[in-house]
Every structure is written in structure tokens, then in C-alpha cells.
Design an enzyme around this catalytic site. Sequence first.
Site, PDB file in Angstrom:
ATOM      1  N   CYS A 228      34.040 -44.725  -2.092  1.00  0.00           N
ATOM      2  CA  CYS A 228      33.096 -44.329  -2.824  1.00  0.00           C
ATOM      3  C   CYS A 228      32.042 -45.188  -3.649  1.00  0.00           C
ATOM      4  O   CYS A 228      32.451 -46.320  -4.002  1.00  0.00           O
ATOM      5  CB  CYS A 228      33.388 -43.549  -3.928  1.00  0.00           C
ATOM      6  SG  CYS A 228      34.429 -42.149  -3.466  1.00  0.00           S
TER       7      CYS A 228
ATOM      8  N   SER B 188      39.044 -40.028 -12.922  1.00  0.00           N
ATOM      9  CA  SER B 188      38.333 -40.733 -11.780  1.00  0.00           C
ATOM     10  C   SER B 188      37.519 -41.882 -12.356  1.00  0.00           C
ATOM     11  O   SER B 188      36.832 -41.700 -13.436  1.00  0.00           O
ATOM     12  CB  SER B 188      37.515 -39.733 -11.013  1.00  0.00           C
ATOM     13  OG  SER B 188      36.832 -40.443  -9.966  1.00  0.00           O
TER      14      SER B 188
ATOM     15  N   CYS C   2      22.414 -24.417  -9.135  1.00  0.00           N
ATOM     16  CA  CYS C   2      22.289 -25.242  -7.645  1.00  0.00           C
ATOM     17  C   CYS C   2      22.709 -23.920  -6.835  1.00  0.00           C
ATOM     18  O   CYS C   2      23.838 -23.346  -6.573  1.00  0.00           O
ATOM     19  CB  CYS C   2      23.284 -26.099  -8.013  1.00  0.00           C
ATOM     20  SG  CYS C   2      23.221 -27.049  -6.115  1.00  0.00           S
TER      21      CYS C   2
ATOM     22  N   GLU D  81      44.078 -37.405 -11.780  1.00  0.00           N
ATOM     23  CA  GLU D  81      42.860 -37.412 -12.136  1.00  0.00           C
ATOM     24  C   GLU D  81      42.129 -36.135 -12.147  1.00  0.00           C
ATOM     25  O   GLU D  81      42.462 -35.141 -11.526  1.00  0.00           O
ATOM     26  CB  GLU D  81      42.038 -38.084 -11.210  1.00  0.00           C
ATOM     27  CG  GLU D  81      42.413 -39.891 -11.186  1.00  0.00           C
ATOM     28  CD  GLU D  81      41.582 -40.659 -10.035  1.00  0.00           C
ATOM     29  OE1 GLU D  81      40.971 -39.980  -9.308  1.00  0.00           O
ATOM     30  OE2 GLU D  81      41.818 -41.921  -9.976  1.00  0.00           O
TER      31      GLU D  81
ATOM     32  N   CYS E 288      36.975 -44.114   3.365  1.00  0.00           N
ATOM     33  CA  CYS E 288      37.219 -45.308   2.916  1.00  0.00           C
ATOM     34  C   CYS E 288      37.985 -46.170   3.739  1.00  0.00           C
ATOM     35  O   CYS E 288      38.247 -47.563   3.298  1.00  0.00           O
ATOM     36  CB  CYS E 288      38.073 -44.949   1.656  1.00  0.00           C
ATOM     37  SG  CYS E 288      37.914 -43.412   0.720  1.00  0.00           S
TER      38      CYS E 288
ATOM     39  N   ASP F  95      41.267 -45.939  -3.555  1.00  0.00           N
ATOM     40  CA  ASP F  95      41.499 -46.310  -4.975  1.00  0.00           C
ATOM     41  C   ASP F  95      42.880 -47.071  -5.005  1.00  0.00           C
ATOM     42  O   ASP F  95      42.741 -48.286  -5.629  1.00  0.00           O
ATOM     43  CB  ASP F  95      41.368 -45.032  -5.956  1.00  0.00           C
ATOM     44  CG  ASP F  95      39.836 -44.596  -6.150  1.00  0.00           C
ATOM     45  OD1 ASP F  95      39.187 -45.012  -5.384  1.00  0.00           O
ATOM     46  OD2 ASP F  95      39.895 -43.643  -6.689  1.00  0.00           O
ATOM     47  N   LYS F  96      44.003 -46.433  -4.869  1.00  0.00           N
ATOM     48  CA  LYS F  96      45.327 -46.792  -5.216  1.00  0.00           C
ATOM     49  C   LYS F  96      45.722 -47.926  -4.062  1.00  0.00           C
ATOM     50  O   LYS F  96      46.796 -48.427  -4.423  1.00  0.00           O
ATOM     51  CB  LYS F  96      46.377 -45.652  -5.070  1.00  0.00           C
ATOM     52  CG  LYS F  96      45.916 -44.633  -6.014  1.00  0.00           C
ATOM     53  CD  LYS F  96      45.487 -44.944  -7.548  1.00  0.00           C
ATOM     54  CE  LYS F  96      44.934 -44.041  -8.229  1.00  0.00           C
ATOM     55  NZ  LYS F  96      43.539 -43.421  -7.956  1.00  0.00           N
TER      56      LYS F  96
END
EC number: 4.2.1.9
Length: 573
Positions: free
Chosen positions: A200, A476, A181, A450, A55, A129-130
Site C-alpha cells: 500500500c 490500520s 457514491c 485493525e 504486496c 505489514d506484519k
Amino acid sequence: MTDRFDKSRLPSRHVSVGPERAPHRSYYYAMGIAEEDIQKPFVGLASAGNNSAPCNTTLDAQADAAQAGVIRNGGMPRRFNTITVTDGIAMGHQGMKSSLVSREVIADSVELSVRGHCYDALVGFAGCDKSLPGMMMAMLRLNVPSIFVYGGSILPGRYHDKDVTVVDVFEAVGQHAAGNCPLADLTELEKVACPGHGACGGQFTANTMACVGEAIGLSLPNSNMVPAPYSSREQIAVAAGYQVMDLVERNLRPRDICTREAFINAARVVAATGGSTNGALHLPAMAHEAGIDFDLFDVAEAFKSTPYIADLKPGGQYVAKDMYEAGGVYMLMKTMLSGGFLDGNCVTVTGKTLGENIDEVTWNPDQKVIHDVRTPLSPTGGVVGLRGSLAPDGAIVKVAGMHRLQFTGPARVFDCEEDCFAAVEARSIAEGEVLVIRYEGPKGGPGMREMLSTTAALYGLGLGETVALITDGRFSGGTRGFCIGHVGPEAADGGPIALVEDGDIIRIDAEAGTIDLEVPAETLAARQAAWQPRANDYQSGALWRYAHNVGPAYKGAVTHPGAAAETHVYADI
């Protein structure tokens, strides 16, 4: 010094003008800065760049590129860095307690650097994000001419001929636990889900707040949906550096731009894109920095009447790259404005109004990502506010992509996320249950974690819409399913969520906007009388300090009195 900028009215005069500032100027000469450049306005270029996660890996280069724009338009750039805590890495363990706290540290550190060095303007670069709301909070707090630049999203990964994001990996963990899976498939997916630089890719918190940056007027038009690897990000950075000097000349400040009407515009864009529930936490916190009373219920009011029109993950089909190719945030706002869902009179960092900027955009009827407001995905927003006996101070739920909007069931109570996740992994969760995770609020966590690991695992097990999950913590932006966060008052404050017991019936109606605990008042009163506050393990350091200063989630979980208590604004020192 040109006639464009009156240095005698700018903060940087305190470190650069007059005989008494000779010691200060000596530091600038030490860095090779010419005398004429010291006479120019000083522009802080704040980067949240680091090697902690993809990110943030391009942010320093973008901030460096912005220097050229500042210089070209008459300013002196000064780059500095702040921290980030990257949620995808912090998720699912104690590290997530640091995430929301980092928003305050980012805002505080940018404020302190600008104050200490007397910068006249600010361009902020953020990726995870933050760091986005933290950077914009600092801009509103300082109120110097500012522009926000998002570092851009990651390109989608490809797995079995499908676009994937990191959320697919989180959900595959649940599928693996369910035996659906194989480990080899999970390993293959994790290696391709995140193919390079950027935040993301779905309409998770980073992209939601990037949309907010444009909708609220702090970012250049159609700049934030450009993916991180694209070379045009450098041009955007240069343009931001150049444009901030025009804002200095005009003395156009963040609080002139981010009015109450602009916050309503931003909330509507969150709803229209099916954005992250964290938008309902960050918008009140940003408004607090501007002295505007705008809490969760104001956000929810805007959500209530806004159509959901952008078909974005996690509730929809597409990612940020697709939205960029469809025309970006301004394409979305084009149809919203035409439908009467935005106030076009709000000023932006271009110096023009939002409506004037939108007039320069031509609607593209051939793209598939953004629906016309006359033919929405659903008539009301992708995010809904709730209130009721379980949450007198409100709660929030993302309904984008959900087929079920009502849920009633018996409570299954957990006093921390780890206990709930263990129950999910052990497959001991029953369909129809309402899972309650408490003592995870801003104060009680501390840090309001989250819960993506838990919600994604539920989806992986096939329980995404057959159980509900309620918490005084957060979710999230990647969370989907019947997941309700920000329940207030939080358990640490003795709110109703602290009094829930296994088997209590909880009734949720996301259509009516209600969330109720169906327990007799006298029973709740007896439980309240017996309730005792709980101590947590964080009795020193940043998390202790945060827990002792943080306010309620519905007001943004802020840690200081905000602009309403100001006796001066930094920009006017």
C-alpha cells in the site's frame, strides 16, 4: 575456503565440516552444489513472497536476485519462504484476527529455518505489514549478520486525475453507504486504485516499518522507498546479498546495530512521517528480541518532541513513490539530524554510522514532500501516546493531518468490531459520540484486529472528526481521524475499557497526552466487582495458543520472554 571467513566459528560448521557431517553434505551434493561452495558461509535468503496479494508478488524474484550478490562476495545462498497475512484482504472480517498473530509465526518460522539448517547470515525480504517487523524480529532474535530488504510500495492509482490508494476505496464504501457514491463510481475506483505490484502506497504500516528498517540501520541507505515495479529493486537485492558477506567477515550483528539509541531514532522517524500507530506496537516487540526495555511509553516520549515533516497520506498529500523521488528516508533524516533529532553515531549495515551515511546525501530544497525541520507541518510528531484513567497502560493516536486534538463525549459501547461497523452502515452514529470497541485486544480478540473498515466508513459518512473511536484493538496505518488504539489493560484482562457503559463521559486530549473515563471511583469499583471474563470462539489452534501466550500491547504484544531470558544466542552455537 578463503581466509576471509573462519568456518570453525560459524554455525554452518555443524552441517558441513568434518567426517561426521558426510551425510549432511550429501544433501548439498544432491542439489548440485560444488565441494568448494559447501566450505563457504551459508546465507539464508528469507522471502515472504506469495500470490496472496500484490504486496508480496515480487519478493521471490528479489530474493533470487540476491543470490548473485552473495555468491559474488564469497557466500553460499539458501533461499526459503515464510507466510504472510495481507491486511487489506483480511480487513473487516474474522480473518483480521490472523494478522498480528502472523508476525509471530513469521519470526518463529524464519528462526526455525535458520536454526535447523545452521545458516550464518540472513537477508530478509518482506512486503506486507506484519512481515516487516516479523522479519526484523527474527534477525534480532538470531543475531546473525543480517540485512532487511523491503519489497517496495505500489505505484499510486489514478482516479479522476487524482492519485489514489486502497484507503480511498475503503472510504468510498462509507460514501456509498451514505448515498454519496454511486455503485458505478465505487466499481470504477476499485479497478484502478491498485495498479500493480507492491505494498500500500501511503505512509501506512508497511511503508512506516520500511522507514524504520533504514532508520534503525538494518536496511541499505535509501533502498526501501524504491517502488516495487522499478527495475532498480533487483540491484538493491544484489547489493544486500553482497553486503551481508561483509557483515559476516566483520561479525557485525543486528544487536550491535539496533541499540536503544537506534530505536529512538526509529521512533522519531515514525513520528516525523506521520506513520502508522502500529509502529508503537512493533518497535517494542523488536526491542524485546534484542533485550532492550523499550515500551509504548518510550516510543511516545520520542514522538512527543519530534516535528511532523513528511506530507504523506493518509494525513497528507503524497505517497511513497513521491517520497522516493524527493530523496527517500535519508533525505528525511538529513534534516532531522541537522535539527538534532537523531543520533548519528549509531552503526548501520553499511559498516558506517548513520551520520556518515547521511553525510553522503545532499539536501534538496526543491522537493515538496519533506519539509525542513525548521518549517515543519506541525511542531510535534504525527503520532501521540496517551495515558489516563481509561488507559493506565497507555494508548496511541495518529494526529497527522487532524485539526482537532481534544474530544469529550458520551460513550457508545460495542463488544466487537462487527457491531460497530453495522451501526455505522445503518447511520445510527451521532456526532459527538465516543465509540468504544472492546474485547478486540491481543488476548481478547484474539489477535488485536485493525479497524480500517469501520474508520474508513466513518470518514465516508463525513463523521471522521466529529466522532471519536477507542479500542483495545488496533488501527490500520491507513486510518485517519480521532481513532485511539492499543488501549490497555485490554478488556479481556478486566481493564477500565471493560467497565465503560453507554453514556459515560470520556475525555481525550491528544495535546496533553491524556485519556480519561469520567466515572466516580466507587462506581467503577462496583462494576469491576461484577465483571466476569468472557470466552471467545477460538478454543483451539493458532489463535488459542496466541491468546494464552501473548503479553500486553504496550510491551509489543509478544509471546515469549525475549533476549533478557536467553542463556545463549543462536549466532554463537
